[in-house]
Design a protein around this motif. Structure first.
Motif, PDB file in Angstrom:
ATOM      1  N   ASP A 181      23.840   8.088  85.233  1.00 42.31           N
ATOM      2  CA  ASP A 181      24.927   9.057  85.323  1.00 42.31           C
ATOM      3  C   ASP A 181      26.272   8.467  84.928  1.00 42.31           C
ATOM      4  OD1 ASP A 181      23.628  11.424  86.100  1.00 42.31           O
ATOM      5  OD2 ASP A 181      23.420  10.689  88.139  1.00 42.31           O
ATOM      6  N   LEU A 184      28.564   9.256  81.543  1.00 42.87           N
ATOM      7  CA  LEU A 184      29.943   9.745  81.582  1.00 42.87           C
ATOM      8  C   LEU A 184      30.842   8.879  80.709  1.00 42.87           C
ATOM      9  CD1 LEU A 184      32.143  11.593  82.690  1.00 42.87           C
ATOM     10  CD2 LEU A 184      32.320  10.087  84.670  1.00 42.87           C
ATOM     11  N   ALA A 216      30.609  13.639  86.268  1.00 44.52           N
ATOM     12  CA  ALA A 216      29.697  13.809  85.127  1.00 44.52           C
ATOM     13  C   ALA A 216      28.908  15.100  85.248  1.00 44.52           C
ATOM     14  CB  ALA A 216      28.749  12.612  85.049  1.00 44.52           C
TER      15      ALA A 216
END
Length: 424
Positions: free
Chosen positions: A101, A105, A18
C-alpha cells in the motif's frame, strides 16, 4: 494526540490515504478525510478505548467522512453515486506491479507529469511520516514555500486529470528516480530528525524506508541506483546504535564505538557495493554515496580511514551531483588529506548560509586553525539553525570546550546532509 492514535497514525496514514485516493480520485479529499478520521479517533478512543481493529475503524470512519464531504460540497450526482458504489463492500482493484500500500502510494504520487521537486514533496506529505516543517527543512526552504509547491502539485493533478492508479510494470522505471529521492529523505529524517519536537532518532522511519527500498529492488533488480540506495541505507543504519550517547548528545563517526555497529548490515551493504563495482557500469549518485560509506565502515578505527579514497569518490560524486551540499561534505574529507585551511577555502564560498551543517563544519575547521572567536560564532549560528536536540547538545558542548580544545583536533562531522552522505 494520544499514544494509541499516534501509533495508528504512523502505521495507517499512508495506507488510508492510498485507499481513499484510489476510491475517490481526489487527493485533497483523501488527505482531509483521513485527517478527520484521526481527529475523531483522538476524541472517541480516549473515551471508548482503542478498537480491536484500529485500521479498520479508521478506514470506515474516513470513508464516511469522505462521503459526507462529497454530499456537503454538492458534487455531481454521478460522482456521488460512484462514491457510494466504491464503499467498504466494493471488491479491491487489481494490485498490479506494486502490491504494498505505501509503496503504491509513493509510486502513484511520483507521476512524471510533475516536476521532480513537486513529486518528492507531495509524496513525502502523502506518505505521512513527515510533517510540512520537516519536508521544508529537507529541501532547505521555508515552510510556506513548501506548502505552495505541494498545493500547486495537487492542483496540477486535478487539472490534468492524472489518475490515481496502480502503475504498470512499464511505468516503474520512469517514476523510480522520484521514489528513491522520497525514500532517502524519509530515511534521513528517521536517522536524525530535523526538528526539536520529536525524538532525535526515529527507527520506525529508517526501518520503513529500508523495507520499501528492498521492495523496489525486487521490482527492479538490475537498477544500480536502487541497489546503491539500499546499500547506503544499510551501511548508515548499521551505525545507528552508536549514533546518540546516553546523555542525548550526538556521537560523530570518529568517536563512535564501532563494536556496537550491526555487522550483518555492514556486510550486506558492502556486498551490494562490491556487486555494483563488479558490474562495470558507471555509478550514479546513490552508488557513490554507498561506496563512500563503505570506505568509512571498512575501517576498524577512525584513524584507519582511507581519506584519499573518500576524496576520490567525492570527486566523482561532484561530477554527478554538483550541489553545494556535496561540496560541503567533500570539504570534510579534504581537511583530512590537505588540512583545514584548504578545506575552509573550499567551504567559505558555498551558498549555504541557512544550513546548520555549513556553519558547524566551518566551526570545526576554524577550531583546528586556532581561530577560536570565529569558531565560537560559527557554532552559535549552527546551534541557532539546528533543530535536532542531539545535534544542538553536541554543538553546544563543542563550543563550550573551545577554551581548552587543542588546535589540531580532527574535525567532527556535525550531522548529515539532507541530500548527501550520512557520515555519522
Amino acid at each position: 494526540m494520544t499514544e494509541a492514535v499516534a501509533r495508528a497514525y504512523r502505521e495507517q496514514w499512508a495506507r488510508l490515504v492510498a485507499t481513499l485516493a484510489r476510491r475517490y480520485g481526489d487527493l485533497d479529499l483523501a488527505e482531509e478525510s483521513a485527517a478527520e478520521a484521526f481527529a475523531t479517533a483522538v476524541e472517541r478512543w480516549a473515551v471508548d478505548g482503542v478498537p480491536p481493529n484500529p485500521g479498520g475503524w479508521l478506514t470506515t470512519t474516513a470513508n464516511r467522512k469522505a462521503i459526507d464531504r462529497i454530499r456537503r460540497e454538492n458534487k455531481r450526482d454521478d460522482k456521488h453515486r460512484e462514491a457510494l458504489m466504491l464503499s467498504e463492500d466494493a471488491p479491491p482493484e487489481p494490485l498490479g506491479a506494486v502490491d504494498d500500500d505505501r509503496l503504491r502510494l509513493i509510486y502513484t504520487c511520483c507521476h512524471p507529469a510533475l516536476a521532480m521537486e513537486a513529486r518528492v514533496a507531495l509524496t513525502l506529505r502523502m506518505v505521512g511520516g513527515l510533517t510540512m516543517p520537516e519536508i521544508a527543512r529537507s529541501f532547505l526552504v521555508q515552510e510556506a514555500t513548501m506548502g505552495q509547491r505541494i498545493t500547486r502539485a495537487k492542483a496540477k493533478i486535478a487539472a490534468a486529470r492524472i489518475p490515481y492508479r496502480v502503475p504498470s510494470a512499464q511505468d516503474l522505471p520512469a517514476r523510480t528516480t522520484g521514489v528513491l529521492a522520497v525514500l532517502f529523505l524519509v530515511f534521513n529524517e528517521g536517522y536524525l530528525a530535523t526538528g526539536p519536537d520529536t525524538d532525535p532518532v526515529r527507527p520506525h522511519l529508517t526501518a520503513e524506508a529500508i523495507r520499501l527500498t528492498r521492495l523496489v529492488r525486487t521490482l527492479l533488480p538490475e537498477d544500480g541506483e536502487v541497489a546503491g540506495l539500499l546499500a547506503l541505507m544499510l551501511l548508515t543504519e548499521a551505525r545507528r546504535p552508536a549514533r546518540v550517547a546516553a546523555d542525548g548528545t550526538l556521537v560523530p563517526l570518529a568517536s563512535q564505538d564501532r563494536h556496537t555497529w550491526d555487522g550483518a548490515l555492514v556486510d550486506e551493504g558492502h556486498r551490494l557495493v562490491r556487486e555494483r563495482l563488479a558490474s562495470g557500469a558507471a555509478p550514479g549518485r546513490y552508488q557513490l554515496l554507498a561506496a563512500i560509506n563503505a570506505v568509512h565502515t571498512d575501517a576498524r578505527d577512525a584513524r584507519d580511514t582511507d581519506w584519499s579514497q573518500v576524496v576520490a569518490l567525492y570527486d566523482q560524486l561532484v561530477r554527478v551531483d554538483p550541489s553545494p551540499i556535496v561540496a560541503l561534505n567533500r570539504a570534510v574529507a579534504v581537511a583530512e588529506v590537505d588540512g583545514p585551511q584548504a578545506a575552509l577555502a573550499a567551504v567559505d564560498h558555498l551558498p549555504l548560509d541557512g544550513y546548520h551543517a555549513f556553519h558547524a563544519t566551518r566551526a570545526e575547521l576554524l577550531r583546528r586553525l586556532d581561530r577560536s572567536a570565529e569558531s565560537r560564532a560559527a557554532y552559535d549560528r549552527a546551534i541557532a539553525l539546528a533543530g535536532n536536540t542531539a545535534e544542538t547538545a553536541y554543538l553546544a558542548r563543542r563550543r563550550d570546550e573551545l577554551v581548552t580544545a587543542a588546535p589540531d583536533r580532527p574535525p567532527r562531522s556535525p550531522g548529515r546532509s539532507r541530500t548527501g552522505e550520512a557520515p555519522g
